[in-house]
Design a protein around this motif. Structure first.
Motif: not given
Length: 398
Positions: A178-190, A220-222
């Motif tokens: 889908a070409g969706r770029v996950w946000t910093a908030t998404d990845l931090s919660r994950l 993701y490292f961020k």
């Protein structure tokens, strides 16, 4: 533009996997029937890479090789400049592609019968490298919000992680199809949930360097609190610089114990480091070809707008999900209200060749994925041809 984004060639004679599906009786260039499936782009090679490879082959022995210090530093410098993250060259393990790395990671970090979570629908090899190695797929379906884009279902994710004893989690960032770029908030919660549940995360970021200029990509490292967390990020110049056939990826694993396990699995499986030409092309891409990448981003963003508007004007029952990165459109056909098999038959019959959404999981049953990484004029001609051929079918399912 400085570079050539108008030329296109019939790639069947050189064994292109994408172009091989075109029947022999079809003349794709004259008939404007291009294969829009496998995720490589139909643009002329990056001149800086092409010239550098020609010179390299003319002056060097093509023997077994390993990444040079200049190569490793070039990769890290690229990610610091483009993604604002400082990485250590020692963390890099090169592999002949991201899929090979994913398969090796499954073997290195899990045992047969273990559970691995994926966000669906998703890139088909995610399923294969899990199931075909005796592990169990746990699906955490993405949900579509009011913005028309996929979002992670964190309530479901938390529930699955807490009760299923999941050892490994794959995330596709940006998301394919889908070409969706996950946000910093998404990845931090994950990352927080994974850490709390002792689950390692592997982030496939092969499309990251084609994130559109108005969108922020977060490596993701961020999202990590520190680099002691169990994480691996898969990267490659393959998509952004159109060199996937050179089979070269850079796998970042900060923790030395996990990196050693991964390297031992590669050795045990006979998986060699990336090849000499792929390594050299990647170094050239990251140090000399950034202007080409900036221009190709303009072209594919134009092409996305073209595809979005084309389907909206053709029939508003088509829904193109908003794209934030790369050259793949995810098109929903559910509003036609017919059986999935009927839609599949229509698209095969009128044929411009697209990827069947069902290959990405049951959540993709009423979708198709369209690769718009080709010259804009050729894309327009292909879509016009498609519209002419499919119109009678659309009228038949009013």
């Amino acid at each position: 533009m400085q570079y050539d984004f108008t030329s296109i060639n019939d790639r069947r004679a050189i064994g292109s996997r994408k172009w091989s599906i075109v029947p022999d009786e079809v003349d794709p260039l004259n008939d404007k029937m291009y294969p829009l499936t496998i995720a490589d782009m139909d643009f002329a090679p990056v001149p800086e890479i092409k010239t550098a490879l020609q010179s390299f082959v003319g002056h060097n022995i093509l023997g077994y090789t390993a990444p040079t210090p200049s190569y490793l530093q070039a990769v890290c410098d690229f990610f610091e400049k483009q993604h604002q993250v400082t990485l250590d060259p020692e963390w890099i393990v090169t592999t002949p592609g991201v899929v090979a790395a994913l398969a090796a990671a499954v073997r290195a970090f899990t045992r047969e019968g273990d559970k691995i979570l994926i966000f669906t629908p998703v890139y088909p090899p995610f399923y294969r490298v899990i199931r075909e190695q005796g592990r169990e797929v746990v699906k955490c379906p993405l949900v579509i919000a009011q913005d028309g884009m996929y979002h992670m279902d964190f309530a479901n994710l938390e529930s699955l992680l807490s009760r299923e004893n999941i050892k490994l989690l794959f995330v596709c960032n940006p998301h394919n199809p889908a070409g969706r770029v996950w946000t910093a908030t998404d990845l931090s919660r994950l990352a927080k949930l994974a850490q709390e549940n002792n689950c390692m995360v592997i982030s496939d970021e092969i499309h990251a360097d084609l994130t559109y200029p108005d969108i922020a990509h977060t490596m993701y490292f961020k999202a990590l609190t520190d680099f002691t967390e169990a994480a691996m990020v898969c990267t490659s110049a393959a998509k952004a610089f159109n060199i996937p056939g050179l089979q070269t990826s850079n796998i970042f694993i900060p923790r030395s114990d996990l990196r050693e396990k991964f390297q031992n699995e590669l050795a045990a499986s006979g998986i060699q480091p990336a090849n000499i030409l792929g390594l050299y092309a990647t170094e050239v891409a990251y140090t000399q070809a950034l202007p080409w990448r900036e221009e190709v981003l303009q072209v594919i963003k134009t092409n996305y707008n073209l595809v979005r508007d084309f389907f909206a004007n053709l029939d508003n029952r088509f829904e193109v999900m908003p794209v934030q990165a790369s050259f793949l459109a995810w098109v929903n056909c559910a509003k036609f209200g017919v059986k999935r098999e009927q839609l599949e038959a229509v698209f095969r019959a009128v044929c411009f060749f697209v990827a069947d959404g069902a290959d990405f999981g049951s959540e993709g049953d009423y979708y198709f994925r369209l690769n718009f990484g080709l010259p804009t004029a050729e894309l327009q001609a292909c879509l016009d041809n498609f519209a002419e051929k499919i119109s009678p079918y659309l009228h038949s399912i009013e």
